[in-house]
Design a protein around this motif. Sequence first.
Motif, PDB file in Angstrom:
ATOM      1  N   LYS A  27       0.716  -1.084   0.023  1.00  0.00           N
ATOM      2  CA  LYS A  27      -0.129  -0.065  -0.056  1.00  0.00           C
ATOM      3  C   LYS A  27       0.775   1.252  -0.074  1.00  0.00           C
ATOM      4  CE  LYS A  27      -4.040   1.571   2.400  1.00  0.00           C
ATOM      5  NZ  LYS A  27      -3.771   2.429   3.512  1.00  0.00           N
ATOM      6  N   ILE A  28       1.901   1.190   0.806  1.00  0.00           N
ATOM      7  CA  ILE A  28       2.787   2.248   0.884  1.00  0.00           C
ATOM      8  C   ILE A  28       3.761   2.431  -0.649  1.00  0.00           C
ATOM      9  CG2 ILE A  28       4.943   3.050   1.909  1.00  0.00           C
ATOM     10  CD1 ILE A  28       3.022   3.615   3.798  1.00  0.00           C
ATOM     11  N   ARG A  29       3.931   1.448  -1.131  1.00  0.00           N
ATOM     12  CA  ARG A  29       4.723   1.464  -2.340  1.00  0.00           C
ATOM     13  C   ARG A  29       3.901   2.053  -3.501  1.00  0.00           C
ATOM     14  NH1 ARG A  29       8.732  -3.794  -2.501  1.00  0.00           N
ATOM     15  NH2 ARG A  29      10.229  -2.932  -1.309  1.00  0.00           N
ATOM     16  N   ARG A  30       2.455   1.672  -3.315  1.00  0.00           N
ATOM     17  CA  ARG A  30       1.906   2.473  -4.506  1.00  0.00           C
ATOM     18  C   ARG A  30       1.671   3.888  -4.321  1.00  0.00           C
ATOM     19  NH1 ARG A  30      -2.321  -2.565  -4.769  1.00  0.00           N
ATOM     20  NH2 ARG A  30      -0.622  -4.012  -5.416  1.00  0.00           N
ATOM     21  N   GLU A  31       2.235   4.506  -3.045  1.00  0.00           N
ATOM     22  CA  GLU A  31       2.393   5.958  -3.383  1.00  0.00           C
ATOM     23  C   GLU A  31       3.579   6.414  -3.556  1.00  0.00           C
ATOM     24  OE1 GLU A  31      -1.385   6.470   0.118  1.00  0.00           O
ATOM     25  OE2 GLU A  31       0.686   6.122   0.765  1.00  0.00           O
ATOM     26  N   ILE A  32       4.639   5.530  -3.857  1.00  0.00           N
ATOM     27  CA  ILE A  32       5.813   5.958  -4.282  1.00  0.00           C
ATOM     28  C   ILE A  32       6.016   6.045  -5.660  1.00  0.00           C
ATOM     29  CG2 ILE A  32       8.216   5.068  -4.109  1.00  0.00           C
ATOM     30  CD1 ILE A  32       7.633   3.830  -1.467  1.00  0.00           C
ATOM     31  N   GLY A  33       6.796   6.951  -6.079  1.00  0.00           N
ATOM     32  CA  GLY A  33       7.150   7.221  -7.289  1.00  0.00           C
ATOM     33  C   GLY A  33       8.668   7.288  -7.397  1.00  0.00           C
ATOM     34  N   MET A  34       9.471   6.281  -8.245  1.00  0.00           N
ATOM     35  CA  MET A  34      11.034   6.437  -8.078  1.00  0.00           C
ATOM     36  C   MET A  34      11.573   6.418  -9.447  1.00  0.00           C
ATOM     37  SD  MET A  34      13.192   3.828  -5.709  1.00  0.00           S
ATOM     38  CE  MET A  34      15.140   4.247  -5.969  1.00  0.00           C
ATOM     39  N   LEU A  35      12.577   7.253  -9.461  1.00  0.00           N
ATOM     40  CA  LEU A  35      13.335   7.200 -10.713  1.00  0.00           C
ATOM     41  C   LEU A  35      14.557   6.656 -10.379  1.00  0.00           C
ATOM     42  CD1 LEU A  35      14.272   8.691 -13.433  1.00  0.00           C
ATOM     43  CD2 LEU A  35      14.874  10.719 -12.256  1.00  0.00           C
ATOM     44  N   PHE A  36      14.955   5.765 -11.193  1.00  0.00           N
ATOM     45  CA  PHE A  36      16.242   5.122 -11.036  1.00  0.00           C
ATOM     46  C   PHE A  36      17.525   5.481 -11.596  1.00  0.00           C
ATOM     47  CE2 PHE A  36      12.837   1.762  -9.751  1.00  0.00           C
ATOM     48  CZ  PHE A  36      13.573   1.256  -8.712  1.00  0.00           C
ATOM     49  N   GLN A  37      18.487   5.191 -10.818  1.00  0.00           N
ATOM     50  CA  GLN A  37      19.811   5.926 -11.658  1.00  0.00           C
ATOM     51  C   GLN A  37      20.014   5.521 -13.075  1.00  0.00           C
ATOM     52  OE1 GLN A  37      23.035   5.326  -9.188  1.00  0.00           O
ATOM     53  NE2 GLN A  37      24.382   6.704 -10.086  1.00  0.00           N
ATOM     54  N   GLY A  38      19.579   4.218 -13.454  1.00  0.00           N
ATOM     55  CA  GLY A  38      19.563   3.878 -15.141  1.00  0.00           C
ATOM     56  C   GLY A  38      18.404   3.864 -15.593  1.00  0.00           C
ATOM     57  N   SER A  39      17.503   4.861 -15.231  1.00  0.00           N
ATOM     58  CA  SER A  39      15.997   4.687 -15.722  1.00  0.00           C
ATOM     59  C   SER A  39      14.978   3.719 -15.481  1.00  0.00           C
ATOM     60  CB  SER A  39      16.112   5.062 -17.342  1.00  0.00           C
ATOM     61  OG  SER A  39      16.759   6.569 -17.336  1.00  0.00           O
ATOM     62  N   ALA A  40      15.512   2.403 -15.921  1.00  0.00           N
ATOM     63  CA  ALA A  40      14.875   1.177 -15.409  1.00  0.00           C
ATOM     64  C   ALA A  40      13.582   1.062 -16.291  1.00  0.00           C
ATOM     65  CB  ALA A  40      14.797   1.055 -14.348  1.00  0.00           C
ATOM     66  N   LEU A  41      13.575   1.836 -17.499  1.00  0.00           N
ATOM     67  CA  LEU A  41      12.242   1.700 -18.389  1.00  0.00           C
ATOM     68  C   LEU A  41      12.207   0.097 -18.689  1.00  0.00           C
ATOM     69  CD1 LEU A  41      12.703   4.827 -20.491  1.00  0.00           C
ATOM     70  CD2 LEU A  41      11.194   4.591 -18.475  1.00  0.00           C
ATOM     71  N   PHE A  42      10.968  -0.249 -18.919  1.00  0.00           N
ATOM     72  CA  PHE A  42      10.751  -1.481 -19.349  1.00  0.00           C
ATOM     73  C   PHE A  42      10.758  -1.619 -20.920  1.00  0.00           C
ATOM     74  CE2 PHE A  42       7.542  -1.110 -15.896  1.00  0.00           C
ATOM     75  CZ  PHE A  42       8.233  -1.793 -14.948  1.00  0.00           C
ATOM     76  N   ASP A  43      11.765  -2.340 -21.206  1.00  0.00           N
ATOM     77  CA  ASP A  43      12.464  -2.302 -22.763  1.00  0.00           C
ATOM     78  C   ASP A  43      11.655  -2.528 -23.702  1.00  0.00           C
ATOM     79  OD1 ASP A  43      15.505  -3.564 -21.659  1.00  0.00           O
ATOM     80  OD2 ASP A  43      13.644  -4.584 -21.982  1.00  0.00           O
ATOM     81  N   TYR A  44      10.653  -3.695 -23.453  1.00  0.00           N
ATOM     82  CA  TYR A  44       9.552  -4.184 -24.465  1.00  0.00           C
ATOM     83  C   TYR A  44       8.489  -3.584 -24.554  1.00  0.00           C
ATOM     84  CZ  TYR A  44       7.369  -6.292 -20.254  1.00  0.00           C
ATOM     85  OH  TYR A  44       7.067  -6.706 -19.240  1.00  0.00           O
ATOM     86  N   MET A  45       8.458  -2.177 -23.776  1.00  0.00           N
ATOM     87  CA  MET A  45       7.002  -1.508 -23.945  1.00  0.00           C
ATOM     88  C   MET A  45       7.542  -0.134 -24.483  1.00  0.00           C
ATOM     89  SD  MET A  45       5.419  -1.906 -20.266  1.00  0.00           S
ATOM     90  CE  MET A  45       5.129  -3.291 -19.430  1.00  0.00           C
TER      91      MET A  45
END
Lengths: 245, 247
Positions: free
Chosen positions: B75-93
Amino acid sequence: MLKHIGEYLLLMKQVFSKPEKKKILLSQIMREFDSIGVDSLVIVMIISLFMGAVTALQLAFNLSGNPVVPTYTIGYATRETIVLEFSPTIVCLILAGKIGSRIASEIGTMRVTEQIDALEIMGINSANYLIQPKIIASLIIIPVLIAISMFLAILGGWLAGIFTGLFTSHDYIYGIQSWYHTYEIVYAFEKTFCFAFIISSVSGYFGYITKGGALEVGQASTKAVVNSSILIIIFNLILTQLLLA
Amino acid sequence: MIEVRNISKSFKNTEILKNISIKFEKGKNNLIIGQSGSGKTVLMKSIVGLHNVDKGEIFFDGQPFLIMNDKQKKKIRREIGMLFQGSALFDYMTVEENVMFPITMFTNQSLEEKLERVNFCLSRVDLENANKLYPSELSGGMKKRVAIARAISMNPKYLFCDEPNSGLDPRTASIIDDLIAELTEEFQTTTIINTHDMNSVLKIGDNIAFIYKGELCWQGNKTEILNTDNEKLNSFVFATELTKRLK
Ligand SMILES: Nc1ncnc2c1ncn2[C@@H]1O[C@H](COP(=O)(O)OP(=O)(O)OP(=O)(O)O)[C@@H](O)[C@H]1O
Ligand SMILES: [Mg+2]
């Protein structure tokens, strides 16, 4: 070794928890059909056709001139070899290489590029989200590939006879219809299900626990292939003993 | 507000975080600064639970995070937005699918509603014509911006940014700083930013924590940081030509 087994079981517990959304799971399974099934179709077809042909030829050479054994034995023995061992076991070993390395490197890459962390942060069970659709898709599509393999291998044997003239089409077809037992097919597919589960879950596991960078992703995919192959061989022995004894 | 109390974390007998206590305020840009390898990323990942800490406590608006069960943590995590150092975008999307992903996962909005939200988030990061591109087709800065758009797509209460402008040119870096500061102000998020960019520090540093070799070494704001006699901090702050000239 024991640590791996323990961690694997814990991971499987997470994998088989309830998915976040059924609809998303379904669309992921469809995507995996493509990448697991369709992409492996060509290699399975080629290998099966040729192996079936070679098996039939080998039998024909060995039996030629033998006055006691009738020629239709070639068809019968080819069928037995293919249905009982070649298609379920050998083709699954090849699929362990093809599908296993793919699954492990895909998930491993997601791990080292923090994509799995990103899923976790969103509050998504990443093991469930990533591995479950791959296992389900494998359990459905690998048996289909194996069925295709059986058909094509037997067809390959038949073609070999026609082209070489070592045995007649009639004898071969008579042979593959002789002494037919349904339980052999059942046994073959029970094995296939088991192997499909091993390939997808073991590879998923080795991908998921990857740590480090690109080098480790490569190692993870090698480990996935080696370990799932060994497990397939071991379970082949166990299942043969259990199911046919 | 997020508070960490006395957290320590080691990897295989080397202590990376040593007894760190910091309060991160709501509606403020809380910066964690320090040299490469000082433990900023480990600290951030420990706060959100991606690393298990060895000891200490973490509170999200007073709720003790570490002793929560999985459901409460989610529940807490759904209120978190996080930008990772390496972006961590899903690369098949695609870009669009990346930003839409959390919305699809956790709401039952129609495609139109979702697209509207996605386009709004993408316009906030100045990326209007990239919807159909894949991450491999983006530049490093564009990836960062997509990752920010994804991080804010669910209107997070807590925003974590790990080096949001590293590897970017000064202008883009500055635009991203402004963007994060704006979002923090507008949505009153508790924002935590890891950085070693002095420019960001001087521009948006409401609260600054300086980590030196895993220890909290200094705390203050962007004006105080230029007038301190903490030696370790000074050697960090005045390491570049530009800051040397400030003196
Ligand atoms: N998963 C891990 N396992 C072992 N050691 C780790 C791990 N992650 C980080 N470390 C170690 O912790 C230390 C701090 O790393 P961290 O990534 O937090 O640095 P950082 O301050 O974010 O640096 P940078 O500014 O370069 O990103 C490093 O010495 C690193 O080797
Ligand atoms: Mg870092």
